[in-house]
Scaffold this motif. Structure first.
Motif, PDB file in Angstrom:
ATOM      1  N   GLN A   1     -18.426  -0.778  11.977  1.00 45.86           N
ATOM      2  CA  GLN A   1     -18.773   0.580  12.430  1.00 45.86           C
ATOM      3  C   GLN A   1     -19.034   1.541  11.271  1.00 45.86           C
ATOM      4  N   TYR A   2     -19.124   1.032  10.061  1.00 47.88           N
ATOM      5  CA  TYR A   2     -19.305   1.880   8.873  1.00 47.88           C
ATOM      6  C   TYR A   2     -18.222   2.943   8.759  1.00 47.88           C
ATOM      7  N   ASP A   3     -17.014   2.602   9.120  1.00 43.56           N
ATOM      8  CA  ASP A   3     -15.923   3.577   9.009  1.00 43.56           C
ATOM      9  C   ASP A   3     -15.368   3.519   7.581  1.00 43.56           C
ATOM     10  N   TYR A   4     -16.133   4.129   6.647  1.00 45.39           N
ATOM     11  CA  TYR A   4     -15.812   4.001   5.217  1.00 45.39           C
ATOM     12  C   TYR A   4     -14.341   4.252   4.859  1.00 45.39           C
TER      13      TYR A   4
ATOM     14  N   MET B   1     -12.050   1.356   3.075  1.00 43.16           N
ATOM     15  CA  MET B   1     -11.469   1.530   1.738  1.00 43.16           C
ATOM     16  C   MET B   1      -9.945   1.434   1.790  1.00 43.16           C
ATOM     17  N   GLY B   2      -9.360   2.070   2.810  1.00 41.58           N
ATOM     18  CA  GLY B   2      -7.904   2.039   2.940  1.00 41.58           C
ATOM     19  C   GLY B   2      -7.392   0.618   3.090  1.00 41.58           C
ATOM     20  N   VAL B   3      -8.032  -0.131   3.988  1.00 40.20           N
ATOM     21  CA  VAL B   3      -7.625  -1.521   4.201  1.00 40.20           C
ATOM     22  C   VAL B   3      -7.816  -2.318   2.905  1.00 40.20           C
ATOM     23  N   GLY B   4      -8.956  -2.051   2.221  1.00 47.67           N
ATOM     24  CA  GLY B   4      -9.226  -2.750   0.965  1.00 47.67           C
ATOM     25  C   GLY B   4      -8.133  -2.501  -0.061  1.00 47.67           C
TER      26      GLY B   4
END
Lengths: 323, 320
Positions: free
Chosen positions: A285-288, A292-295
């Motif tokens: 969903q392109y939820d940047y 990033m947080g999960v990454g």
């Protein structure tokens, strides 16, 4: 020892920066952006509305500026809010983290409990029928794509035999159970995902254990131990195993990222309410901010795993401890 | 009690490799009497170490003891059950290895490695075993036995490690000690220290030992008797005093001549040619291609060991 750990800890910071930078860039390189997903194909949304939305999320700025803005917020432990529901990313991850940790810790435990004894016994009985059968099983395991294996598990044990639930972790009815039954139900739900997640690692780790033990059993100090008249059991489990485990500890550190990235697949297949599925959905969903947080959290877990394996290594190998 | 402690009769240990059979030890006889030190001498690859390992049955794949007898203190070791053999190792026969670093376990403390055999064999308590280890470390002239017990192998110097290796072999007061090139991996100065130690221990404890070395000058300092091996066979067996004065086998003579002496004025002498391939031994006497005395029958037939004199056996047509 303290210096050794401190050095390892210091290394974490630059690695984390590198990982987040690469994740950020790769994500922005992918065609499309959050606005195209929801509004790009909608004729009722005008171009200017889209531009305004982009401005709101800082998406109109160059990528490196966007990264710096993100990093600035992260320095205050602010992961931002999700584009989708505007809830804090941190909160969304914290909800999902326990399920992921549960799955990975169980998978790791299963891998160690099964792979180490298989590896050691295959090395001790190198060339025997047992060793050959194990080799074949392990190679089949290694060659099997894990997502396919997970689907087969679901079909056979979930559908055809109906022994285990095929998805989820805590169904709605669990609150009506006694606490003992809640635990049992949890374990019951864990079976298939844990089997699927540990299957690939099982093959690799048992193979590494075997080859490492074979190498160790050839060493001079094993001959010395035998020359002292120690029983074979002592020779294997006291003298050989501690040396044979050294490379395994390192490999375990590197197996951790495999498990965590595997989570993205297994959690999606088994509808597991974990961080991996959260990340997968966010990417789609392109939820940047969520991606990033999960990454960042996943790489933190990986780096901590490697740190633990480094410390364990020093713990078993005095040559590193006393440097 | 018979005078003979160890008697090897017709021992053959062969290695079955994919390229062929390597006859590392091919029918050797050897006797070690109680209280005696026998030097087993020969070039690298002549089967000395394999002989040592065959005695305590630690030959690993693809090697196999094919035939022969190893009679130790009245028992044929080759016929013993595994469990009895395990008791003999350490308790009856101790072994000191060539590489003091690799033959100690890198992840276990010295104290642990010294005491474990006593704990296993005699069911001693850890405290008792530690007391014995301390006494023995003192015996092998280690300055700070207490610290050494707590150290790991990599924290000790090469000489110290070998002293630990010797102490380890002596922990259970075995009747026989096999020394497999114990000084080869060490510096010359350290080497002489270890030899001094072994001489002292021998007198004090009345050790019987088989001392394996490629260095005749080392053997000369310790051995009562010298057994010379060449290509898996014994070629000469005599009292040390006799053999050094008047070597009978041309190979023994060559080895003795190769020890650098002051009169040589810097020139090094050696035996011409090289050790034969054990998989492809020359016909007849295996030494004939390198032998200065060879004649035609040496190429066809191998002489048996024969008596040259009282207590002196040699395997050569020409040696009288």
């Amino acid at each position: 020892m303290v210096r050794y750990i401190a050095k390892r800890l210091l290394l974490i910071a630059p690695m984390l920066i590198g990982i987040s930078l690469i994740t950020f860039i790769v994500m922005h390189l992918a065609p499309g952006d959050p606005t195209s997903m929801r509004y790009g194909l909608n004729p009722e949304v005008s171009g200017s509305a889209r531009a305004e939305l982009k401005k709101l999320y800082d998406l109109d700025k160059p990528v490196h500026i966007q990264y710096l803005l993100w990093a600035k917020r992260l320095a205050r432990f602010d992961f931002g809010n999700s584009f989708l529901d505007d809830r804090p990313v941190m909160q969304k991850i914290v909800e999902r983290l326990p399920a992921t940790l549960l799955l990975n810790v169980c998978a790791l435990a299963v891998i160690l409990l099964i792979a180490l004894p298989i590896g050691v016994s295959s090395a001790v009985r190198h060339g025997s029928l047992y060793d050959k059968v194990m080799t074949i099983i392990v190679f089949i395991g290694y060659a099997t794509p894990t997502f396919w294996f997970a689907l087969i598990l679901m079909v056979v044990f979930g559908f055809m035999l109906g022994w285990f639930p095929i998805s989820g972790l805590r169904p709605w009815y669990i609150e009506y159970y006694s606490s003992g039954r809640q635990v049992a139900d949890l374990l019951w739900h864990l079976v298939l995902p844990v089997v699927a997640a540990s299957f690939g690692g099982l093959a690799g780790i048992s193979r590494y254990t075997k080859s490492s033990m074979l190498e160790v059993l050839r060493q001079d100090y094993i001959r010395t131990a035998r020359a002292k008249g120690l029983p074979e059991r002592k020779v294997i489990y006291k003298h050989a195993l501690r040396n044979g485990l050294l490379p395994i500890v390192t490999i375990l550190g590197f197996a951790l990222p495999g498990l965590i990235s595997g989570s993205f697949i297994f959690e999606t297949i088994f509808a597991w309410p974990g961080m991996g599925r959260l990340g997968y959905e966010a990417i789609m969903q392109y939820d940047y901010p969520v991606v990033m947080g999960v990454g960042v959290i996943a790489s933190m877990m990986t780096l901590i795993g490697i740190l633990i394996s480094d410390i364990l290594y020093a713990f078993i190998d005095p040559r590193i401890r006393y440097k | 009690m018979s005078k003979t402690l160890l008697e090897i009769k017709g021992l053959k240990t062969h290695f079955y490799t994919s390229r062929g059979v390597v006859k590392a030890v091919d029918g050797i006889d050897l006797i070690v009497k109680r209280g005696e030190t026998v030097g087993l001498v020969g070039e690298s690859g002549c089967g000395k170490t394999v002989t040592g390992l065959s005695i305590i049955r630690l030959i690993s794949e693809p090697g196999r003891i094919v035939e022969g007898k190893v009679i130790f203190d009245g028992d044929d070791l080759l016929g013993l059950k595994k469990e009895r053999m395990r008791k003999i190792r350490g308790e009856g026969i101790g072994m000191v290895f060539q590489e003091p670093l690799t033959s100690l376990n890198p992840v276990l403390r010295i104290g642990d490695q010294l005491t474990e055999a006593v704990i296993v064999h005699r069911k001693s308590s850890a405290i008792e075993a530690e007391r014995e280890a301390l006494a023995l470390l003192d015996e092998v002239k280690i300055d700070s036995p207490k610290q050494t017990l707590w150290a790991y192998p990599h924290q000790l110097s090469g000489g110290m490690r070998q002293r630990v290796g010797i102490a380890m072999a002596l922990m259970l007061k075995p009747k026989l000690v096999l020394f497999d090139e114990p000084t080869t991996a060490l510096d010359v100065t350290v080497q002489s220290g270890i030899l001094q130690l072994l001489k002292g221990l021998r007198q004090k404890m009345g050790l019987s030992s088989l001392f394996i070395t490629h260095d005749l000058s080392v053997a000369a300092q310790l051995a009562d008797r010298i057994v010379v091996m060449y290509a898996g066979k014994v070629v000469e067996d005599a009292k040390a005093g006799d053999i050094f004065k008047k070597p009978r086998h041309p190979y023994t003579k060559g080895l003795l001549d190769s020890i650098p002496k002051r009169e040589d004025k810097g020139r090094l002498r050696s035996i011409a040619g090289s050790v034969p391939d054990l998989m492809n031994l020359p016909k007849g006497c295996p030494f004939h291609p390198r032998c200065p005395l060879k004649e035609s029958r040496c190429e066809k037939e191998l002489q048996d060991m024969r008596r040259a004199e009282e207590d002196w056996r040699v395997r050569c047509w020409k040696a009288a």
